[in-house]
Design an enzyme around this catalytic site. Structure first.
Site, PDB file in Angstrom:
ATOM      1  N   ASP A  90      -1.583 -16.954   3.723  1.00  0.00           N
ATOM      2  CA  ASP A  90      -0.512 -16.220   3.045  1.00  0.00           C
ATOM      3  C   ASP A  90      -1.077 -15.354   1.930  1.00  0.00           C
ATOM      4  O   ASP A  90      -0.594 -14.263   1.684  1.00  0.00           O
ATOM      5  CB  ASP A  90       0.552 -17.175   2.496  1.00  0.00           C
ATOM      6  N   ARG A  92      -4.657 -17.206  -5.261  1.00  0.00           N
ATOM      7  CA  ARG A  92      -4.255 -18.366  -6.062  1.00  0.00           C
ATOM      8  C   ARG A  92      -4.648 -19.668  -5.345  1.00  0.00           C
ATOM      9  O   ARG A  92      -5.252 -19.644  -4.271  1.00  0.00           O
ATOM     10  CB  ARG A  92      -2.757 -18.326  -6.326  1.00  0.00           C
ATOM     11  N   ASP A  93      -4.268 -20.763  -5.932  1.00  0.00           N
ATOM     12  CA  ASP A  93      -4.608 -22.057  -5.336  1.00  0.00           C
ATOM     13  C   ASP A  93      -3.643 -22.353  -4.188  1.00  0.00           C
ATOM     14  O   ASP A  93      -2.816 -23.246  -4.271  1.00  0.00           O
ATOM     15  CB  ASP A  93      -4.543 -23.161  -6.403  1.00  0.00           C
ATOM     16  N   GLU A  94      -3.774 -21.565  -3.137  1.00  0.00           N
ATOM     17  CA  GLU A  94      -2.911 -21.767  -1.986  1.00  0.00           C
ATOM     18  C   GLU A  94      -3.679 -21.386  -0.716  1.00  0.00           C
ATOM     19  O   GLU A  94      -4.227 -22.236  -0.067  1.00  0.00           O
ATOM     20  CB  GLU A  94      -1.622 -20.959  -2.126  1.00  0.00           C
ATOM     21  N   ASP A  97       4.657 -16.619   7.981  1.00  0.00           N
ATOM     22  CA  ASP A  97       3.942 -15.412   7.583  1.00  0.00           C
ATOM     23  C   ASP A  97       3.170 -14.881   8.785  1.00  0.00           C
ATOM     24  O   ASP A  97       3.188 -13.686   9.091  1.00  0.00           O
ATOM     25  CB  ASP A  97       2.957 -15.710   6.440  1.00  0.00           C
ATOM     26  N   TRP A 138       9.371 -21.114  10.433  1.00  0.00           N
ATOM     27  CA  TRP A 138       7.992 -21.518  10.170  1.00  0.00           C
ATOM     28  C   TRP A 138       7.475 -22.273  11.400  1.00  0.00           C
ATOM     29  O   TRP A 138       6.593 -21.791  12.096  1.00  0.00           O
ATOM     30  CB  TRP A 138       7.924 -22.354   8.888  1.00  0.00           C
ATOM     31  N   GLU A 143       3.679 -10.059  -2.437  1.00  0.00           N
ATOM     32  CA  GLU A 143       4.449 -11.196  -1.920  1.00  0.00           C
ATOM     33  C   GLU A 143       5.951 -10.993  -2.127  1.00  0.00           C
ATOM     34  O   GLU A 143       6.752 -11.371  -1.283  1.00  0.00           O
ATOM     35  CB  GLU A 143       4.005 -12.478  -2.640  1.00  0.00           C
ATOM     36  N   HIS A 167      -0.167 -10.231   0.063  1.00  0.00           N
ATOM     37  CA  HIS A 167       0.548 -11.114   0.986  1.00  0.00           C
ATOM     38  C   HIS A 167       1.007 -10.224   2.126  1.00  0.00           C
ATOM     39  O   HIS A 167       1.641  -9.214   1.883  1.00  0.00           O
ATOM     40  CB  HIS A 167       1.797 -11.616   0.250  1.00  0.00           C
TER      41      HIS A 167
END
Ligand code: RAM
Length: 926
Positions: free
Chosen positions: A494, A498-500, A507, A559, A765, A786
């Protein structure tokens, strides 16, 4: 930015010939473990209407044997067939670790043999018993690491991270050199393989990230050129990566997901002319030592202390007596699988566009583009021990880095200089999403030429080009491409900063059609689909993210449905039946799971984290409506997939389920008489129209309500991730391309143009990631890279320029070219290297005429819809269409002429359509 689009130039006057040969959707793959690899080729010809009437495939052990001989392994014989895609190898069982050369010969439309092309593939280790290597790791008892390991300035989060292991093993080669040398290598973590002082291959972040519980990929390298007679060394650097580093927004380390320390595995296989073999493998004889990389973490960054370099450690002659023996962690290699897609590589470089001094030794550098990868920094004249720190950010605030949106990802690299006159620092086991870099502790002046952005992503060959007369639309297209590059790192993620950085299924599914236009993502997504299937829950639910970390709930509507939509789209785009075959049982289980928990057919139970139309603005699409629409869609696609695969009973069963869910949808959410869809939102109408859920009589009114909503909002959208991909295509398909263009050209909030007007170089995003009124959105979730809202990219190719395929067509086998003349555009053009060859479609308004051009690959026909105010006046290559060979009129309305084109290049002219300019727009930049 360099896009690596290449169409090999066709020699003028050339006869039918194959090119672009692939095996398993990869050029010359090394180390394949498919037993029946599939062979494909593309075609080109300068003769209009040319086609392949037959082909022959020969496979041989040596290149010279392709014409016949003992070492010919398989000869398909001449097969009268137009097939060019994914033809399965059908010879005797393939041998392990063997190179196979192959040739395809083609016959043209007149039945003449006109051309051939050669390629090769090589098998990997096909049998478990061939794995002799053991997984090895640092032995915590033999090599205890002090805590803290060094006198370093570390954050709380990085305090416990351990140095990257350096591993080595000398060996001797006597006598004749091997005729073939391969390295089969993997890590539970990340590795860089080295032989005799040289790096092996150019894969980054290898072996990649998969559902490690089930499979870990291995890469194969040809290492013949690196070996020499006498003393040799095979060596590796080993880092935490996804295996045991920080992953996602879990504040724990990923150690809890997979393992607590990285492990390495390599097997060199040396083949000699006399048929003998030798192996050099990772085992207890290897030695380990920490080196200069104090830690490397994907989210936190890398810390390199050049004073701890180990000169010559990866070459013969180095004294490793102080190194510790390794720990053999196991010989269980059951989950190793040959890498089935191209690796991450450094695929572009960006120069610094500005450097600003901000203090005695601090600089802020702009790369001019939000990118993903890392920096290469040249350091001149640093003193020994001088610490230089790089921080990364996507945005600035008051001229300083804006890092709040990175959340806990530190994205900080540190270099402690050795004190040489010139030193070059580039971290190897981390990546960041950034446009700006802050350099602190740098000696002297920072020359812009000394800092370069190194762009990393999975190597997915760029196959699409789009351009038009509007600079903002072109920038949008470029931003979409950058979002794709930056988020195709090991898995489709995605976000990259960042911490993702997780493989969110929605997506991926909304963006996939766009991704397939820009690049050849066939192998990348087919590989990831295996992870999606691997991660399926026992009850049939797909997750929200794959590999499944941080989140364990059942996938939400739209999803989890990614597990159905993605294989279907790969089949439609690339003709990949195998991905459908391998996914179909899981696709069925997903739909069964939704059905089992929602026997009333309106999907309200087991909705996981139910994100609805995620990040929609000024609208609230009812979640049960969105869910039920997706339930219908997934049932429909499972039925379609079953039909393709000849599973007729499944096709019937899921077809009936689809019809029933559709009925339930109408019953629950549609006022048929008024054409109203519950919630009255753009996304509600888009889902109902795009997924064919409305009774025919309700369609015109529903389109009217959708259009009215857009108009009432001054030509603004309200869609989130789910609705946005449908917006322009649905409007255009229902006769409202004027509104599609109005949204495309919009530059006030919320719109794509708004972000571009405010300097965006990637897709954000959120529509309101930054606004004039409120500044930055909440740092709790605000990525500036994103791809989801960039799913409009598909419409640029398919709608604006007009490259599409008929509903039953596979892999662009039957083209439907429908350019959309309108908006503020005076021209648009797209070019796609499809799996059958080059397709183009473009249009231009010039001198009061509409000019169209199209390229159709050999063996393919195209239906071209010419929008024109005067269908009787259309000309092809300068003559009335009726007089032109290879152009046949097949349809006519008072606003268009539809022609059928044979393969080749076509130029048509027509009277322009009536006024198609969108309402309420001011002209944009040219
Ligand atoms: C956020 C991201 C991601 C999205 C999920 C639901 O983490 O925006 O892209 O899929 O939420």
């Amino acid at each position: 930015m360099t896009s690596t689009f290449t169409t090999p130039p066709a020699p003028a006057g050339a006869a039918l010939s194959p090119y672009g040969l692939t095996c398993e959707q990869l050029e010359t793959p090394l180390g394949l473990d498919e037993r029946e690899p599939r062979l494909s080729w593309k075609l080109r010809s300068d003769l209009r209407g040319d086609a392949q009437s037959a082909y022959r495939i020969t496979v041989a052990l040596g290149e010279a044997d392709l014409r016949g001989g003992d070492r010919l392994v398989w000869d398909s014989g001449r097969r009268p067939s137009a097939d060019t895609l994914l033809v399965p190898y059908d010879g005797p069982p393939l041998q392990s670790a063997t190179r196979y050369h192959w040739r395809v010969t083609v016959w043209d439309a007149r039945g003449e043999q006109t051309g051939y092309a050669d390629s090769w593939f090589e098998t990997g280790l096909l049998h478990d018993e061939e794995w002799r290597a053991s997984w090895i790791a640092r032995d915590p008892e033999a090599a205890p690491v002090q805590d803290p390991p060094r006198d370093e300035d570390r954050s709380e989060r990085t305090r416990h991270l351990l140095p990257c292991s350096h591993l080595r093993r000398p060996f001797t080669l006597d006598g004749v050199p091997p005729v073939r040398a391969r390295a089969y290598v993997s890590a539970r973590g990340l590795y860089e393989l080295r032989i005799n002082g040289h790096r092996v291959g150019d894969a980054e972040l290898a072996p990649g990230w998969t559902e490690y519980h089930r499979r870990v990929p291995y890469q194969t390298y040809d290492v013949g050129d690196l070996l020499r007679e006498g003393d040799n060394v095979v060596a590796a650097v080993l880092a935490d990566g996804w295996w045991c580093g920080y992953v996602g927004f879990d504040s724990r380390r990923a150690a809890l997901h997979y393992g607590d320390a990285p492990q390495f595995l390599v097997q060199l296989l040396l083949d000699y002319a006399d048929g003998s073999r030798r192996w050099v493998v990772s085992d207890g004889s290897w030695r380990e030592h920490p080196g200069p990389i104090s830690y490397a973490d994907l989210l936190m960054g890398e810390y390199v202390d050049a004073r701890a370099e180990l000169p010559g450690w990866d070459a013969p002659g180095y004294n490793d007596s102080s190194w510790a023996p390794v720990l053999v962690t196991g010989t269980d290699t059951g989950v190793l699988e040959a890498a089935a897609d191209r690796p991450v590589r450094v695929l572009a470089e960006l120069p610094a566009t500005s450097v600003e001094r901000r203090g005695e030794d601090r600089f802020v550098v702009d790369l001019g583009q939000n990118m993903v990868g890392r920096v290469r920094l040249t350091v001149r004249g640093a003193r020994r021990g001088q610490r230089i720190r790089l921080r990364h950010a996507e945005m600035l605030t008051d001229g300083e880095l804006y890092v709040a949106n990175l959340r806990t990802a530190e994205a900080t690299d540190t270099y402690v200089a050795a004190g040489r006159p010139v030193e070059v620092f580039e971290p190897r086991f981390t990546f960041h999403g950034f446009r700006y870099v802050e350099v602190t502790g740098y000696p002297g002046e920072l020359d812009p030429a000394d800092l370069t952005g190194r762009v990393l992503h999975n190597d997915t060959p760029w196959t699409g080009e789009f351009a038009c007369s509007d600079a903002t639309v072109n920038r949008l297209h470029a931003n979409i491409g950058w979002g794709q590059r930056g988020n195709f790192v090991a898995v489709p993620t995605d976000c990259p900063q960042r911490d993702e950085r997780l493989g969110w299924l929605a997506d991926a599914q909304v963006f996939l059609p766009t991704a397939c236009r820009n690049a050849d993502v066939a192998a990348f997504f087919a590989r990831w689909m295996r992870d999606v299937v691997d991660a399926q829950h026992p009850g049939g639910a797909f997750g929200d993210v794959v590999p499944e970390v941080c989140l364990t709930r059942e996938g939400a509507p739209a999803w989890g449905d990614g597990g159905v939509i993605i294989p279907w789209h790969l089949y439609r785009t690339y003709g990949d039946r195998r991905v459908l075959e391998r996914s179909l049982p899981a696709m069925k289980r997903w739909v069964d799971h939704v059905h089992r928990h929602n026997p009333g057919l309106v999907w309200r139970a087991h909705v996981g984290n139910h994100y609805g139309d995620w990040l929609q603005v000024n609208a609230e699409t009812p979640r049960d409506l969105l869910a039920t629409a997706y339930f219908a869609r997934s049932a429909e696609l499972v039925a379609a997939a079953a039909r393709v695969l000849g599973a007729d009973r499944d096709a019937e069963r899921y077809g009936a389920l689809h019809a029933a869910v559709r009925e339930a949808f109408v019953e629950a959410f549609v006022d048929v008489g008024k054409g109203r869809v519950a919630g009255d939102t753009q996304t509600g109408y888009l889902l109902a129209l795009a997924f064919g859920l409305l009774p025919t009589e309700a369609v015109p009114a529903a389109v009217g309500h959708l259009a009215a909503d857009i108009e009432a909002r001054g030509h603004h959208l309200t869609t989130g991730f789910v609705g946005v991909s449908l917006l322009c295509p649905v409007l255009a398909d229902h006769g409202r391309s004027d509104l599609a263009y109005a949204l495309l050209h919009q530059d006030t909030y919320p719109s794509w143009g708004y972000s571009i007007r405010h300097g965006a170089t990637t897709i954000w995003e959120r529509w309101d990631g930054w606004t004039e009124e409120h500044g930055f959105q909440s740092p709790a979730m605000n990525s500036f890279n994103h791809y989801s809202l960039g799913s409009v990219g598909e419409w640029l190719y398919g709608g604006v320029a007009g490259i599409a395929q008929h509903p039953d067509s596979v892999a662009y086998g039957d083209l439907l070219l429908r350019p959309t003349i309108g908006g503020l555009l005076t021209w648009a053009h797209a070019r796609q290297e499809t799996s059958r060859g080059e397709v183009t479609c473009g249009w231009r308004l010039e001198d009061g005429e509409l000019h169209l051009e199209a390229t159709v690959p050999p063996g393919i026909h195209a239906t071209l819809v010419v929008p024109t105010a005067d269908p009787g006046a259309v000309r092809a290559d300068g003559v009335p269409v009726a007089d032109r060979d290879g152009v046949e009129v097949v349809g006519r309305t008072d606003r268009s002429l539809t022609v059928r084109l044979v393969s080749g290049r076509h130029r048509l002219t027509a009277a322009p359509p009536g006024d198609a300019s969108p309402p309420g727009l001011r002209p944009g930049p040219g």
